[in-house]
Every structure is written in C-alpha cells, then in structure tokens.
Enzyme design. Structure first.
Site, PDB file in Angstrom:
ATOM      1  N   TYR A  21     -11.805  40.034  29.938  1.00 38.55           N
ATOM      2  CA  TYR A  21     -11.300  39.067  28.982  1.00 38.55           C
ATOM      3  C   TYR A  21     -10.419  39.939  28.462  1.00 38.55           C
ATOM      4  O   TYR A  21      -8.988  39.217  29.245  1.00 38.55           O
ATOM      5  CB  TYR A  21     -12.383  38.994  28.361  1.00 38.55           C
ATOM      6  N   ASP A 344     -36.083  29.123  33.381  1.00 41.81           N
ATOM      7  CA  ASP A 344     -34.656  28.557  34.239  1.00 41.81           C
ATOM      8  C   ASP A 344     -34.673  28.386  35.602  1.00 41.81           C
ATOM      9  O   ASP A 344     -33.448  27.958  35.614  1.00 41.81           O
ATOM     10  CB  ASP A 344     -34.340  30.048  33.626  1.00 41.81           C
ATOM     11  N   SER A 370     -28.354  38.987  31.512  1.00 39.54           N
ATOM     12  CA  SER A 370     -27.810  40.514  31.440  1.00 39.54           C
ATOM     13  C   SER A 370     -28.298  41.491  31.619  1.00 39.54           C
ATOM     14  O   SER A 370     -28.852  41.722  32.355  1.00 39.54           O
ATOM     15  CB  SER A 370     -29.631  40.573  29.815  1.00 39.54           C
ATOM     16  N   SER A 462     -24.830  29.220  31.952  1.00 38.99           N
ATOM     17  CA  SER A 462     -25.392  30.449  31.512  1.00 38.99           C
ATOM     18  C   SER A 462     -26.724  29.996  30.689  1.00 38.99           C
ATOM     19  O   SER A 462     -26.763  28.811  30.305  1.00 38.99           O
ATOM     20  CB  SER A 462     -24.895  30.841  30.678  1.00 38.99           C
TER      21      SER A 462
END
Length: 533
Positions: A21, A344, A370, A462
């Site tokens: 980021y 998922d 996560s 995601s």
C-alpha cells in the site's frame, strides 16, 4: 542483527502495509481502496437522506464506544482467538501522501483524541462535533438537526472540488498536497479532515439507469464517485472510512485499505446496520448546538490547475473501469454445505471453471486469507490454481472424463492452510524485505521470469462474508486481470467483477456470464453425483 530480533522490530505486517500500500504510487481510488454497496434505501429526498445519515453516524459512534472501552468481543475461528488490532486502526486515522512513500496516522492515540467527524456535501467540508460537553454522543435527533444545518449551508454548486486531489497518482497528489498546505487556512482544513473520526459523504443523485444496470453503477459510485461531473469531488480518498449516502437512496462506503482488511470493515457495517434497525428517532430536549464549522480553502491558480488535472485523470479512470455486479439467486452457501463442501472452495472452483471456459487455459489466482490467528496478522494468499483444479476444469466439459472423481479431489486440495501460517506468499515477501533491509543483492528467485509470471494474478479474488446483504468490490491487480469479490449468503451469492476497458482480452460482463453458468453446471453435477451414491 539476528533474524528473530529483526522480525521483532520489523513485523511482517509492517512490511506488508509498506509494500502493498504505502509504497504504491497508483491512485488509491479504484486501484487499492475497496467499495461496499449496501441495499438500496427507499428514501427519495434530502430529509430521508439526512435521517438515514444521522442513524448511520449514531451507529458508528455506538461501535466506537466498544473500541474506546475495549469491550469489543474477541472473534474466534476454529476455537482460536483472532487478533483484534485492525479494529483499532480504522477510526480516527488517515493516509498522508509523501514524496516516495505514504504514511498512515492514527489520531486516536494521544491525550485528547478528536471528537468530530467530517461531512461533505456539494464538495464542501464541515467539522461536525459528535459529542456533548459531558462526553456523551449526540442523539440521532441532534445529529439530524446538525446535518440539516450543513445541507442548508452548502447549497452552492460552484465550489472547487478540493477532495478530488486525493484521487490522483500518489506522486502527483504528494506535490499538490505540499502546495495546498503552504496556506495556513488550507493546512488547518486538511488537518481537520485527517483527524476526524470518519467522513460522511452526502452525495448528489446518480444519473438514472435501468434496473439491470443499477447495481453496477452504484458499485462504481462507491469505488470512485462516478467522475468529476458527479461525486468524485465529494470525497477525501485518503480517509480510512468514508460512508456514502446518496440523495437517491444509494448508499455504502469506501475505505483506504492500508490500515485494515475487509472483515473488520464488514463487521463494523453489520453492527451499524443492526443498530439502525433497532434505533428510532427519539425526540430529545433540544439544547442549542453550535453551528458545524465549514472548512475553508484558498484556491490559488496553481491549486486550481491541480484540481483540473485531477478531474481529467479521474474521468479517465472512471471510464476505464468496468464493474459488473452479479446477484446469483439460484442457491447460496447452504447448497455446497449440504454436500459437505466448503462454500468458499466451491466458489473458487467455479471461478477456475469460468476462466478456463472463457480462455481455454488457467491463470495465477490470488485469494486473500486472514492471518489474524497471529498477532498483528494481515493476510496470506491462497493460490487456488492447482494441478487438480486444472484437471477438474478440463474434465467438466469432456464427456469422456469421469468428472465425479476430479470434483472431490479439486475441492479437497483447496484448503485454508494459509490461515494457519503455512502459506508461501508472505514468507517470500519476508525474505525479499530482509534482503532489502540488509542492502544485499536479492536472491536469484526474485529475478526469475517464472516468479514474475506466478505473481501476475489475472484473478484477484476475496470472500468478504457479511450478515448484511451487501457486496464489496475492488479493481483488478494487473492490467489484463479481474478483481472479484463475493459475499455468500444462505440462499444467494453476491459477486462484483471488475476489469479494465482498455484491455481487449478482458470482459467483466462475459466472465460474469461464464461464472453463472459454471455455478449452475456444478450444481447439476453434484446432484448427479449424489444420486449415484
């Protein structure tokens, strides 16, 4: 310095935030900041808009009270507690541009944490104190009155959209930022926005579109504001949390991704939505409240030029991103669960199948997982494309193959070892960053072509599960790729698929159609397998 000592001083989470980021020079709008679309509200006027915004603000303050008192319930996964640190980073924080690297500042840390939010309407920013002198939060009724004052004080539509500067390339914004804050008034106004608990954007109505296109347009609105003619100037994209409430009933939020991942954000959203359902407008004794402070900006010719350039760039970006929301209504997570399969993993295989059918090949696929089982854990990558997934996708459309064999193998391979710290992506990042910190030459693997190819994630995906019937969206990771986020509900699945219009090879609408067909075909297959057992 020993490795163990270095890792204590430079935790992987810091390296991740820096590399993913803060070092990135691309605009945060669309490239890294996700958007969240909430169900459409039925108000059609500014009074409804103000009432909804007032309840929303009260709901966030209610959530903040748990953070302030450290009474936020600890989350568990598989019986193990998860790190809650990210929840303490999303309020009263802001990203600040730098010449080569940005920083995130959390203003809640200090003797006198801020007690105001910022509200923006018609490109004009206001400071709204949300606590009484005794420290109690304003009631919904009081907030509504203050929002009415703000709305009536910002009727001009000819104001310069200073906020659009935050949508620029980070180096361009960094230069404009330093130029902007040379002026004392401007600097004080910028600091007030940065220090606020969060921002509320009271948006103008979007252009009317067909019901079929509505969700696509709202998702784009949450990501970038729709362009300079619409609401892109009604933002401060560096602010960690921005809640968006449109006059036409469209609502949601966008958040600057550096301090936190999606799950803490949607947990906050779920709390706020639940709070708003429980809260009614309660008439309270009206103690006269001070007028919210309007933030002033002195616009020099140079700043005006920067704003015009930012408008042009934003319009190009808004036109560049294709956003498609797929509300898959045929079944939800209960169906794969009924066949003892991970929802998922099931969805990831559907994505593999859709991509293979569209391109007759597989591609590197990134799924965020996560790492909150570990202190300060952020994410690890689940690499969904495997030998087994390729065998499955080929077998699905080959009549001579016994696809029943492959479906079970493919799903069993797609596991979440990553959440237990057994992934490889962050391990490789740590090795790379250690070499950079030591000023040594990078290991050869990082220079290898195969490493670059493997890290070129054409599918950037995601799962962000929410109790609220919402959908999160984000842009692709690579120019010739897709960004895909999904929220599996019990009986339906919300998808958002994005691609860049400038890439001739990608098509978000087409991939969405392949995805829907793949999910339906996989359901048929599972039902057939069940009958033969």
């Amino acid at each position: 310095m020993p490795t163990s000592e270095r890792l204590r001083r430079f935790p992987l989470s810091d390296w991740w935030m820096q590399s993913a980021y803060l070092d990135s020079r691309m605009p945060v709008a669309m490239y890294t900041s996700p958007g969240v679309v909430l169900p459409k509200m039925h108000f059609q006027d500014r009074q409804g808009q103000m009432r909804f915004a007032a309840k929303l603000i009260a709901g966030v303050l209610d959530f903040k009270s748990m953070i302030d008192s450290e009474t936020l319930p600890v989350e568990y996964l598989g019986g193990k507690p998860l790190c809650m640190d990210q929840y303490y980073q999303v309020l009263t924080s802001c990203r600040i541009p730098g010449p080569k690297r940005d920083v995130v500042v959390n203003y809640a840390i200090g003797k006198t944490p801020p007690s105001h939010i910022t509200v923006v309407h018609n490109f004009q920013f206001f400071v709204l104190d949300v606590y009484n002198s005794d420290g109690s939060p304003l009631t919904v009724d009081q907030i509504y009155v203050q929002l009415e004052k703000i709305w009536n004080s910002s009727l001009q539509t000819n104001k310069e959209p200073v906020g659009i500067l935050t949508s620029n390339h980070r180096n361009t914004w960094g230069k404009a930022y330093n130029n902007l804050i040379k002026d004392k008034t401007n600097k004080e106004s910028v600091r007030a926005i940065q220090k606020s608990i969060f921002t509320v954007c009271l948006d103008a109505p979007m252009p009317r579109v067909s019901d079929e296109m509505y969700h696509n347009k709202v998702a784009a609105q949450m990501l970038h504001g729709g362009g300079s003619r619409w609401n892109s100037g009604n933002r401060w994209f560096d602010k960690t949390l921005q809640f968006i409430v449109g006059e036409d009933g469209s609502c949601g939020l966008t958040y600057e991704h550096a301090p936190a991942e999606g799950p803490p954000i949607v947990f906050l959203v779920d709390h706020v939505v639940d709070y708003m359902k429980r809260t009614e407008m309660v008439r309270t004794p009206m103690i006269p409240l001070p007028m919210p402070q309007k933030l002033r900006f002195n616009i020099t010719p140079e700043i005006k030029k920067d704003i015009e350039k930012a408008k042009q760039n934003m319009n190009i970006m808004a036109h560049e991103l294709d956003v498609r929301v797929l509300n898959f209504t045929h079944y939800g997570r209960k169906f794969p669960k009924s066949h003892k399969m991970s929802p998922d993993a099931f969805i990831q295989m559907a994505l593999q199948l859709a991509y293979y059918r569209m391109y007759q090949t597989c591609c590197p696929t990134y799924e965020s997982a996560s790492l909150r089982m570990f202190r300060l854990g952020r994410t690890e990558a689940v690499l969904s494309t495997t030998t087994e997934s390729l065998q499955f996708t080929k077998a699905m459309d080959d009549p001579s193959e016994h696809v029943q064999v492959y479906i079970l193998v493919a799903f069993s391979v797609h596991t979440h070892m990553a959440i237990h710290g057994h992934g490889i992506e962050r391990h490789m990042l740590g090795l790379k960053m250690m070499a950079i910190e030591d000023l040594t030459s990078l290991p050869e693997i990082f220079m290898d072509t195969s490493f670059a190819v493997a890290a070129h994630f054409n599918l950037y995906t995601s799962q962000v599960g929410s109790k609220t019937d919402c959908v999160m969206c984000f842009g692709p990771m690579v120019p010739d790729g897709y960004g895909i986020c999904y929220n599996p509900m019990d009986d339906h699945i919300n998808f958002a698929v994005t691609a860049f219009n400038s890439c001739e090879e990608t098509n978000a609408t087409k991939l969405s159609q392949f995805l829907e067909d793949s999910l339906l075909d996989m359901k048929t297959l599972l039902e057939q397998v069940s009958k033969t057992q």
